[in-house]
Scaffold this active site. Structure first.
Site, PDB file in Angstrom:
ATOM      1  N   PHE A 152     -32.016  -5.460  20.380  1.00 18.49           N
ATOM      2  CA  PHE A 152     -31.412  -6.534  21.171  1.00 18.49           C
ATOM      3  C   PHE A 152     -30.707  -6.025  22.424  1.00 18.49           C
ATOM      4  CE2 PHE A 152     -27.521  -5.192  19.000  1.00 18.49           C
ATOM      5  CZ  PHE A 152     -26.573  -5.371  19.998  1.00 18.49           C
ATOM      6  N   GLU A 179     -35.169 -10.571  17.800  1.00 14.64           N
ATOM      7  CA  GLU A 179     -35.088 -12.025  17.619  1.00 14.64           C
ATOM      8  C   GLU A 179     -33.749 -12.578  18.115  1.00 14.64           C
ATOM      9  OE1 GLU A 179     -35.167  -9.579  15.486  1.00 14.64           O
ATOM     10  OE2 GLU A 179     -34.623 -10.136  13.442  1.00 14.64           O
ATOM     11  N   CYS A 284     -27.165   2.620  23.266  1.00 13.03           N
ATOM     12  CA  CYS A 284     -27.414   3.840  22.489  1.00 13.03           C
ATOM     13  C   CYS A 284     -26.986   5.068  23.274  1.00 13.03           C
ATOM     14  CB  CYS A 284     -28.874   3.947  22.108  1.00 13.03           C
ATOM     15  SG  CYS A 284     -29.906   4.223  23.537  1.00 13.03           S
TER      16      CYS A 284
END
Ligand code: NAD
Length: 505
Positions: A152, A179, A284
């Site tokens: 996401f 999603e 990240c």
């Protein structure tokens, strides 16, 4: 009366389609409202996408590389023209601020720019006269149908990392985006069609584990690129490889910033607050752990960090003054706040507590205030695990040796940074550290598009990185041709030699 929410559907064979029986909520994290629902696909939806890809891919692969590159050029222009609307759409589902959403798109676009030069990257190698009358050459061919499964936190950049290269080298690509924020990926595929890509070459299927498993098991999907959390990355890697696919699976991270006593602390504090709290820490390559070397460095750093963190402005995505916005979902907000409590329970010192933060007028939004812990130790779970929120942890080290060991001993190995004026210390660190991407006085060392991106240890499974030449290698097969064109006078030499393994003499 409840207002109907927008439905987000698959993008298959050049159009939106699919009737779902299960749905995922897509929030506006700024308000907490459900703004859309995404139909979660099943194997039959994937089959339709694969069928369209099978029909389109051979002609696309046979299109010469320069023409394929021209589609990328037009795509680059279209993305630039649509930058504002894409950034607003992205921010409205993810929660990051608009300037940061543009950065997300821009970093993906840089891979598209690299893909504009794909004819150069696809040039093979040639050896004339490798043996008597023998020439050897190698060429790169596309794999066929490949897939990408994305997280996401970068709904534009990471899909573009993957499909930019995969398509340019001649594959058909099926994207399964997160999603939580699926609208931008669909828009990216629509724009590719506008740029001239044939239908079926880039498609988007939505879903959760069921769709991921369908992709991993489908015999026509030859390679899978995954980016997400480590446990799922590992699962995807194992299942995909067991099905005979080529798999690269990037996972989570816990990046450290080592601060040497000679570092420019004002620079460090500016860089660190941006790298720790930008995008609410949902990167990240965020820098959630800072390791000052020596008590004096730690005290001076803490003194400067506290006012800098207290001055941070948390706001809605469209607030141009805000440093960061809400986190992506109510579940993620609760998870981050649980980690903050865990840190307290483990005995770390909670210096600034971001829990319970509300924004006037946006009380339902998923905001978490900036949080600072000091005296965090390597034994703590909150140090060992990825929090993925606006939480910065100070781990004090007595020496350079101790500081340098921490990122190497950590289970994750995505990014790391060292802040120093000492070239020798920096060089030693770069050589020794067990981490894939290293910054020297650079807090977020995400490599440029013509290098490549990838962590070590639990941050990446598989052995090729994302984008650059590593990406080209991942999405192509090498074929090596050894050829001789006899002159009609027969094969020279002793006929019995044909029974001996050929050498070049
Ligand atoms: P996630 O692992 O929850 O989801 C990633 C993808 O996997 C999504 O498409 C999701 O639908 C799918 N998925 C979720 N659960 C699954 C299951 N049980 N089985 C199969 N598939 C499943 O990750 P996220 O929360 O979307 O993203 C955040 C994570 O991604 C963080 O850990 C972050 O560090 C990591 N990340 C890593 C990189 C990198 O390059 N190393 C880059 C960005 C994000």
């Amino acid at each position: 009366m409840a207002t109907a929410v927008r439905d987000i559907r698959h993008f298959i064979a050049g159009g939106t389609s699919g009737e779902a029986t299960r749905f995922g909520d897509v929030f506006d994290p700024n308000t907490g409202r459900i703004q859309a629902r995404v139909g979660l696909g099943v194997g039959a939806d994937l089959d339709r996408a694969v069928e369209a890809a099978l029909a389109a891919q051979p002609a696309w692969a046979a299109t010469n590389p320069q023409r394929r590159a021209r589609v990328m050029f037009r795509y680059k222009e279209l993305i630039e023209q649509n930058m504002d609307s894409l950034a607003h759409l992205l921010a409205s589902e993810h929660g990051k601020v608009i300037a940061d959403a543009k950065g997300d798109i821009q970093r993906g676009l840089e891979v598209i720019e690299y893909a504009c030069g794909i004819p150069q990257a696809l040039k093979g190698e040639y050896t004339q006269g490798a043996g008597p009358g023998i020439d050897v050459y190698s060429l790169r061919q596309p794999l066929g149908i490949v897939a990408g499964i994305t997280p996401f936190n970068f709904p534009a950049m990471i899909p573009m990392w993957m499909f930019g290269i995969a398509i340019a080298v001649g594959n058909a690509f099926i994207l399964k985006p997160s999603e939580r924020d699926p609208s931008v990926p669909v828009r990216l595929a629509e724009l590719m069609l506008e740029a001239g890509l044939p239908e079926g070459v880039l498609q988007v299927v939505h879903g959760d584990k069921e769709m991921v498993d369908a992709i991993l098991d489908h015999p026509e999907v030859k390679a899978v690129s995954f980016v997400g959390s480590s446990d799922i990355a590992h699962y995807v890697y194992q299942r995909g490889v067991a099905a005979g696919k080529r798999v690269q699976a990037m996972g989570g991270a816990k990046n450290h910033g080592i601060v040497m006593p000679d570092a420019d602390l004002d620079q460090v504090v500016t860089e660190l607050t941006g790298a720790a709290f930008g995008s609410a820490g949902e990167r990240c390559m965020a820098l959630p752990v800072v390791v000052p070397v020596g008590e004096d460095t730690a005290d001076r750093l803490r003194q400067k960090l506290i006012p800098a963190i207290e001055a941070l402005r948390v706001g809605v995505s469209t607030d141009a003054e805000a440093h960061y916005g809400p986190v992506v979902s109510p579940q993620h907000k609760a998870r981050i706040e649980n980690y903050i409590q865990m840190g307290v329970d483990e005995g770390a010192e909670l210096v600034i507590d971001g829990r319970g933060f509300t924004l006037q007028g946006h009380e339902g939004g998923f905001f978490v205030g900036p949080t600072l812990f000091d005296h965090v130790s390597a034994k703590m779970r909150t140090y060992q695990e990825e929090i993925f929120g606006p939480v910065l942890q100070i781990v004090r080290a007595k020496s350079f040796e101790e500081a340098a060991r921490l990122p190497s001993d950590h289970a994750y190995g995505n990014g790391v940074a060292i802040f120093t004026r000492n070239g020798h210390a920096a060089r030693e660190f770069v050589q020794r550290v067990e981490v894939g991407m290293v910054g020297v006085n650079v807090p977020i060392p995400v490599p440029v598009a013509y290098h490549s991106f990838g962590g070590w240890k639990r941050s990446a499974f598989g052995d090729t990185n994302q984008y650059g030449m590593e990406g080209v290698r991942f999405y192509t097969k090498t074929k090596v041709v050894t050829q001789r064109w006899p002159d009609g006078a027969g094969v020279p030499g002793n006929a019995n030699d044909a029974f001996i393994i050929p050498t070049m003499g």
